[in-house]
Enzyme design. Sequence first.
Site, PDB file in Angstrom:
ATOM      1  N   LYS A 100     -37.984 147.642  36.102  1.00 56.14           N
ATOM      2  CA  LYS A 100     -37.077 147.444  35.137  1.00 56.14           C
ATOM      3  C   LYS A 100     -35.599 147.828  35.448  1.00 56.14           C
ATOM      4  O   LYS A 100     -35.350 148.850  35.938  1.00 56.14           O
ATOM      5  CB  LYS A 100     -37.215 147.894  33.731  1.00 56.14           C
ATOM      6  CG  LYS A 100     -36.272 147.315  32.402  1.00 56.14           C
ATOM      7  CD  LYS A 100     -36.954 148.227  31.284  1.00 56.14           C
ATOM      8  CE  LYS A 100     -36.214 147.608  30.147  1.00 56.14           C
ATOM      9  NZ  LYS A 100     -36.772 148.394  28.679  1.00 56.14           N
ATOM     10  N   SER A 113     -37.602 144.844  25.475  1.00 53.55           N
ATOM     11  CA  SER A 113     -36.765 144.664  26.423  1.00 53.55           C
ATOM     12  C   SER A 113     -37.201 144.645  27.889  1.00 53.55           C
ATOM     13  O   SER A 113     -36.374 144.302  28.675  1.00 53.55           O
ATOM     14  CB  SER A 113     -35.284 145.659  26.172  1.00 53.55           C
ATOM     15  OG  SER A 113     -35.839 146.982  26.539  1.00 53.55           O
ATOM     16  N   SER A 138     -40.029 148.458  23.425  1.00 49.51           N
ATOM     17  CA  SER A 138     -39.534 147.742  24.501  1.00 49.51           C
ATOM     18  C   SER A 138     -40.637 147.553  25.701  1.00 49.51           C
ATOM     19  O   SER A 138     -40.464 147.035  26.464  1.00 49.51           O
ATOM     20  CB  SER A 138     -38.466 148.158  25.255  1.00 49.51           C
ATOM     21  OG  SER A 138     -37.329 148.004  24.251  1.00 49.51           O
TER      22      SER A 138
END
Length: 578
Positions: free
Chosen positions: A203, A275, A299
């Site tokens: 990420k 996210s 997330s």
Amino acid sequence: MTAGWSRREWLTVIGSLGVGNVAFQRALAATAAQMPSEGITPEMVKNAEWIAGISLSDSQRRAVANRLTASLRQLRQLRDTAVGYEVPPALVFTPVPGQAHGTGERGQVQPSPLSEPVRRPKSDTELAYLPVYQLAELLRTRQVSSVELTRLYLDRLRRYDPALLCVVTLMEDLALRQAEQADKEIAAGRYRGPLHGIPWVAKDLIAYPGYRTTWGAEPFREQRLEQKATVAVRLEEAGAVLLAKTSLGALAQGDQWFGGQTRNPWNPKQGSSGSSAGTAAAVAAGLAAFGLGSETLGSIISPSARCGVTGLRPTFGRVSRFGCMPLAWSLDKIGPMARCAEDCALILAAIHGADPQDPTTVTRPFHWPGKKPLRELRVGYFEEKGLATAETDLKVLRSLGVRLVPIRLPWRLASALVGIILEAEAAAAFDDLTRSGVQTGIGNWAITFRRARFHTAVDYLRAQRLRTLLLRQMQEVFETIDLYVGGNDLAIANLTGHPTICLPNGFTSAGTPTAITFTGPLFGETDLLALARAYQEATGHHRRRPPEEKWLPIEKEKTPPEKEKPPLEKEKTPLEKK
């Protein structure tokens, strides 16, 4: 003493003190800027009493006004001192008061015994979707090379990213160098373990030197950080191969970033949630063997549920956040996202443990596979209307022999607490953005950051004290159970730091995944993963693959992005979505 202050400077410091509403603050700032010698007046304090939740006498207002005027000078000094995003506050949250920091026993970990030998699949597509533990066996026995596997995933990333928009930066040269090194070591008998030679994605809030770390937000689009995140260091030490940086919603919220909206591989017309949007999409689409995500409030769990991958949010403090974007220091966690619980266990084994660069981290034993028989597990479930655990899931759990125990969680204050704490800490982390007037390219954060400046320090600390009571209440819950299934507990478990794993438990009539969660006690990942693994073996939902043909029409409408050149070259071409 305050002569020469601008209207904006007055507005900034007054807002940070929680004085009045927005309209009042603007009038107050304008007045104070015009009459700097008076500073804060008793009348201003009177108009601000509503937000403080108190009522003062005239003499008390005069005293408060004098102190606020002095505080303005102090705040001016604080704001004139630069503080980097990597600097945490001196206060540290711990979900277990009195827990020992530093090093200790890490635990014994090895892959679960294989039921049958692993053979290389006939097609590259089948190979791309194999779980980590099976890929590890193919690499160990040299039925496939790390370079071959890495090239397969790089090709798939280039081919399908235009449809899914999950890649921020492709790291092809780094990946191939790491893969070549892994092949040499494995051939020489220096096998590091089940992640050796396995390609993964990070990420894009996880820093890696020589490459951009954009946080998914336009203001940081070209940001390059020189530190290497601890989780990246530990995966390198395990021999894993880093393929790419994956998308996240701007500043870790949602799935909208400066390159567009990351798509759900099961339904490309739908966002992948966030996210950890890009990691979830890439793993679900067979573009990487596994990835790392982060969670502050959903997330990891939310995109795992949307995209049908297995995501583990570890216990707070189990995994270092050093080198990762801070959003809320007392809530942020880093965890694996993969095809199955077995994979998550192997990844957690590599990344967990104390890190001197993250003062919240501890080393607690993590053993895998677990030795406790499933029939000894007490599993909590819910009977409340709107929260009831699905009967189909209970049926599977009964077949596994666990003991089911009805429970209730302390719901009442969790949402209010997490809202105050998250907003206050996030606004503090990105205070420079707010004070410099940045409003675009950061999603919906601008208004949140401004709103949070009206929370008082007293209210923030009261929320943290109430959080302590919530910790005690959850400790009581786990006195009667070993873990629980389901429950609308994102706010609770993120506040208390309890670990949760999310995995697919079926599919809708439209063919998109549904999900189930299991939540365990602090540092109770072994039992949590063991039950999740057993559930997956009993159901097989995690083995289904998304329909790749749905990506192709979108793919043809896009132009494949360029790869980023290796970090040692002077010229670097970022992989960006136009």
